[in-house]
Scaffold this active site. Structure first.
Site, short mmCIF file in Angstrom:
data_model
loop_
_atom_site.label_atom_id
_atom_site.label_comp_id
_atom_site.label_asym_id
_atom_site.label_seq_id
_atom_site.Cartn_x
_atom_site.Cartn_y
_atom_site.Cartn_z
N HIS A 48 0.79 -1.24 0.00
CA HIS A 48 0.00 0.00 0.00
C HIS A 48 0.82 1.28 0.00
CE1 HIS A 48 -4.21 -1.34 0.47
NE2 HIS A 48 -3.67 -2.40 1.02
N LYS A 56 -8.74 14.23 3.40
CA LYS A 56 -7.87 13.05 3.47
C LYS A 56 -7.03 13.23 4.73
CE LYS A 56 -6.31 14.24 -0.62
NZ LYS A 56 -6.30 12.98 -1.35
N ARG A 57 -6.29 12.20 5.15
CA ARG A 57 -5.41 12.35 6.29
C ARG A 57 -4.41 13.49 6.03
NH1 ARG A 57 -5.54 8.41 10.61
NH2 ARG A 57 -3.70 9.53 11.33
N LYS A 104 0.79 14.57 1.02
CA LYS A 104 -0.49 14.91 0.39
C LYS A 104 -0.61 16.41 0.09
CE LYS A 104 -2.80 10.98 2.64
NZ LYS A 104 -3.42 10.19 1.54
N THR A 155 -8.34 6.76 -3.06
CA THR A 155 -9.69 6.26 -3.39
C THR A 155 -10.71 7.39 -3.26
OG1 THR A 155 -9.76 5.38 -1.15
CG2 THR A 155 -9.40 3.80 -2.93
N LYS A 189 -14.20 8.62 -5.52
CA LYS A 189 -15.51 8.98 -4.95
C LYS A 189 -15.97 10.33 -5.49
CE LYS A 189 -14.20 6.30 -0.97
NZ LYS A 189 -13.59 6.29 0.38
#
Length: 843
Positions: A378, A569-570, A575, A677, A681
């Site tokens: 992952h 998101k986290r 990110k 992911t 969405k």
């Protein structure tokens, strides 16, 4: 602006929620009243909203039980190959609405509850999220369970029943504060304890090598109590099982002969054993080598493997021999999927059971183990890789350490034979890392112990083959696969966006719900004025509803006609929430520079949790809230720009914000986000994406056409080139005036006037050791955001792009992902056959 529709009006519009037959409605009402009566007889005579929620949950659960029993009976008789999905996280969210959707009961329940003078949506809001996960990896496991049931696979999710899931996030003075998530406080109507299947798990002790074989003795025992949760497929009467283990101390715990009489102390010490399933470790993409975490990993593995072997032995077509020592057929009846390295101990544990307990020959046991296990990687971030100290293993799992050493020796002998004299290759490929602290590399253990290794998006799988596991790929290229992630269209379209699902169903029918590739048919309506209008109308309704929710919950007023620009998101440096911050500041400075100029109004929403020990992530949250404080209170700005931090982002909040988003931000440095992911969405829910060529964004752009996403910034090759050249943040800072202004404002305390030095760590990181090269993509990002503004000013063209995105999102269904796992890794075929419902006779 029209007010959001009431539930009553919406109910009449929406067909995809199933037809509410009069009989069904009457039955639900009767069952609801019966459950409510029993609740109140026991306790009180006044019902609270929570009583109503539990009555409805039990009513819906009643519809599951017959199908659940019948499904398990069906598996027992047909004895298919069983799929075991092992994960330390299952981020399930709420269960009530999902169960109603998958059983086709939503309209019946809605109507029944409405007739009783109650509001279904209000009752749904009472349910606690099952937050047994951190983010992507745990939510993926939940989507996979939904798809495996919908595809009729004999699948089981195995994990830990954490007493406390991911913490609740409170924002106090702009800072994140964690609160324990006591999600079981009022009980969980969806789980069933199964004490009859309780199993022992051993820790510590020592290894005895006897003529009769190897014995692991003098261990401490903890009991694993299973709790089963039903997992319904979509309208196919299949109900699979998620089995979560809870730790229990045995009754003689610490009361053995050596304990000379402090009975009270001994009973209190039961907590030490039971702490194993107390709390979810809140790290996402970060390894924390704590002994309790290793105990959790072994606990779930040891309990699950005993369960798997018990089920294999007792199955109808299991081994015919009376002593059941024939494990030849095991890989034909059992597939074990390891969700990251967290359940990697499955490999040495299966070896231990086969060799020490079942007396299978070592080489045979190794062949069985490899044919049974498969591993999903992952992440490529080095700080996320699990590397356990040998010393900890020696103490906690001495037999497993011996087995790992033996497996590693076997593996290195093979490598040495193929590459004579290549000592460096042996060092790189060893499961044991030498150094001041010897460590076990769990990813290497997974690769040598599995018959298949997969990444979770094409670009990630390529990185896995070409860099992370390059040596292993050269050794066994046939092992490496790609399985691009997906999301379940039941929760992430039907449940969270019924308005959009209905508009789609009007045009192409309802089959897309189990075959998302059918969304391609929407391409025929890309210039259909009615359809364009309907899609835009649904989005506007979702935005109004979310704006009303924000006002009610957080007392923030936002402009519902502004662009809803969302990054949820986290919180993590890779990110790049900081890039988003720099854009917000740049927009603010442009408005201040020329307040009379016309600007496309935006509401920038950022949400996500930071790991409690991750200082920089917590600083990023403080920065976002501080920027919001300044911008949102500046009279020059008005409602042209707002920056909102969405507190306590979780599955149930995602279900509200994603359908309301116009713009989805997926802006990680190329080569760092394995898949993502959330990106999928947003795409299926009618937002446009601004993103880098990273993770599944690459495949989204390929499906929809790169011109229908806002793609910007460095590609993986550019990042690598910049690494070779040396990334110099100051160069960008000096060359780009708007960037310099924004950084100087953060640095000088413009956004933290009461603590001017507040953000010096953030600025210092950005200027001197930014692994993720925020400034290198700033210019391209700002320019790309300009293109977003341009298109948003033309609502018709914007909506046409939205429709094209929705139409091209079919690949990103977890049904497609699971079909690929089933055929290419597990060796099973999905089945479209419906099990007959409980009220009909069986075949």
């Amino acid at each position: 602006m029209a007010a959001p529709l009431s539930d009553g009006e919406r109910r009449k519009q929406i067909s995809v929620r199933g037809i509410a037959g009069l009989g069904d409605v009457a039955e639900v009402r009767k069952s609801f009243n019966r459950h409510l009566h029993f609740t109140l007889v026991k306790d009180r005579n006044v019902a609270t909203p929570r009583d109503y929620y539990f009555a409805l949950a039990h009513t819906v659960r009643d519809h599951l039980v017959g199908r659940w029993i019948r499904t398990q009976q069906h598996y027992y008789e047909k004895d298919p190959k069983r799929i075991y999905y092992l994960s330390l996280e299952f981020y399930m969210g709420r269960t009530l609405q999902n169960t109603m959707v998958n059983l086709g009961l939503q309209n019946a329940c809605d109507e029944a509850i409405y007739q009783l003078g109650l509001d279904l949506e209000e009752l749904e809001e009472i349910e606690e999220d099952a937050g047994l996960g951190n983010g992507g990896l745990g939510r993926l496991a939940a989507c996979f369970l939904d798809s495996m049931a919908t595809l009729g696979l004999a699948a089981y999710g195995y994990g830990i029943r954490y007493e406390f899931g991911i913490f609740n996030q409170k924002i106090v003075d702009g800072w994140q504060v964690e609160e324990a998530d006591d999600w079981l406080r009022y009980g969980n109507p969806w789980e069933k304890a199964r004490p009859e299947y309780m199993l022992p798990v051993h820790f510590y002790g020592r290894v005895d090598h006897t003529p009769e074989g190897v014995k692991w003795i003098d261990t401490q025992v903890v009991l694993a109590m299973p709790y089963d949760t039903p997992v319904p497929g979509y309208k196919n009467n299949t109900v699979n099982t998620m089995r979560l283990w809870s730790a229990k101390a045995p009754n003689d715990f610490n009361l053995q002969e050596f304990n000379v009489g402090d009975y009270i102390e001994a009973v209190l010490d039961r907590n030490l054993a039971e702490n194993i399933s107390r709390v979810l470790y809140p790290n996402d993409n970060f390894f924390e080598g704590k002994e309790l975490r290793l105990k959790q990993e072994y606990f779930v593995v040891a309990a699950t493997l005993q369960d798997i072997i018990r089920r294999f032995k007792s199955s109808k077509f299991g081994c015919r021999d009376p002593v059941r020592t024939c494990f030849e057929t095991f890989p034909d009846k059992v597939a074990i999927q390891l969700n990251d390295t967290h359940p990697a101990l499955s490999i040495p544990e299966l070896m231990r059971i086969l060799v020490d307990v079942e007396k299978v020959d070592w080489d045979k046991a190794w062949e069985i183990t490899k044919r049974t296990c498969a591993y999903t990687n992952h992440t490529v971030l080095p700080e996320a890789l699990e590397r356990w100290p040998v010393s900890m293993f020696e103490k906690l799992l001495p037999r497993h350490l011996e087995i790992i050493y033996a497996l590693n020796q076997m593996h290195l002998d093979r490598v040495a034979a193929l590459y004579p004299g290549d000592i460096d290759r042996l060092r790189r490929m060893s499961v044991i890392e030498e150094g001041d602290c010897k460590r076990i590399n769990m990813a290497h253990l997974c690769v040598i112990g599995s018959h298949a290794v997969n990444g979770v998006a094409r670009i990630h799988s390529d990185i896995v083959k070409n860099s992370v596991f390059k040596d292993f790929y050269e050794l066994e290229p046939e092992k490496f696969q790609n399985k691009t992630n997906g999301i379940t269209p039941r929760r992430w379209l039907l449940l969270c966006n019924p308005g959009l699902a209905d508009v789609i169903a009007e045009k192409i029918g309802e089959d897309f719900i189990t075959d998302l590739s059918q969304l391609k048919k929407l391409l025929d309506f890309i210039n259909n004025e009615t359809f364009i209008r309907d899609v835009a109308k649904v989005k506007q309704e979702n935005k109004l509803k979310f704006a009303a929710y924000l006002e009610e919950q957080y007392k923030v007023k936002i402009n519902p006609s502004s662009m809803f620009d969302v990054q949820v998101k986290r919180i993590h440096e890779y990110k790049r929430q900081l890039l988003n911050c720099l854009h917000a500041i740049t927009l603010y400075n442009r408005i201040r520079r020329d307040p009379s100029k016309s600007f496309v109004p935006r509401t920038i929403m950022i949400g996500g949790k930071a790991a409690p020990g991750y200082h920089m992530a917590k600083m990023i949250i403080k920065l976002i809230t501080s920027i919001g404080e300044v911008i949102n209170n500046d009279p020059y700005v008005g409602d042209r720009l707002k920056v909102i931090f969405l507190e306590n982002y979780r599955v149930s909040l995602a279900e509200k914000v994603i359908p309301a988003a116009d713009l989805s931000q997926q802006i990680s440095t190329a080569g760092t986000e394995a898949s993502g992911t959330g990106n999928m969405k947003f795409m299926v829910n009618g937002a446009l994406t601004i993103g880098t060529m990273d993770g599944a964004n690459v495949e989204m752009a390929e499906e929809a056409g790169e011109e229908n996403l806002f793609i910007f910034g460095m590609r993986v090759e550019d990042v690598e080139a910049l690494d070779r050249q040396g990334y110099n943040a100051r160069e960008y800072y000096e060359r780009l005036p708007e960037l310099r202004q924004a950084v100087d404002q953060i640095s000088s305390g413009f956004f933290s006037p009461r603590d001017p030095g507040c953000f010096r760590d953030v600025v210092n990181m950005l200027m001197h050791h930014d692994r993720f090269k925020v400034f290198a993509d700033y210019e391209a990002y700002i320019k790309c955001q300009g293109q977003v503004d341009q298109l948003f000013m033309d609502p018709r063209e914007w909506t046409k792009k939205v429709i094209r995105n929705i139409a091209c999102s079919g690949k990103f269904s977890s049904d497609r992902t699971i079909t690929e796992y089933a055929r290419e890794i597990w060796g099973v075929e999905p089945s479209a056959t419906k099990i007959p419902p409980p009220n009909l006779p069986r075949d």
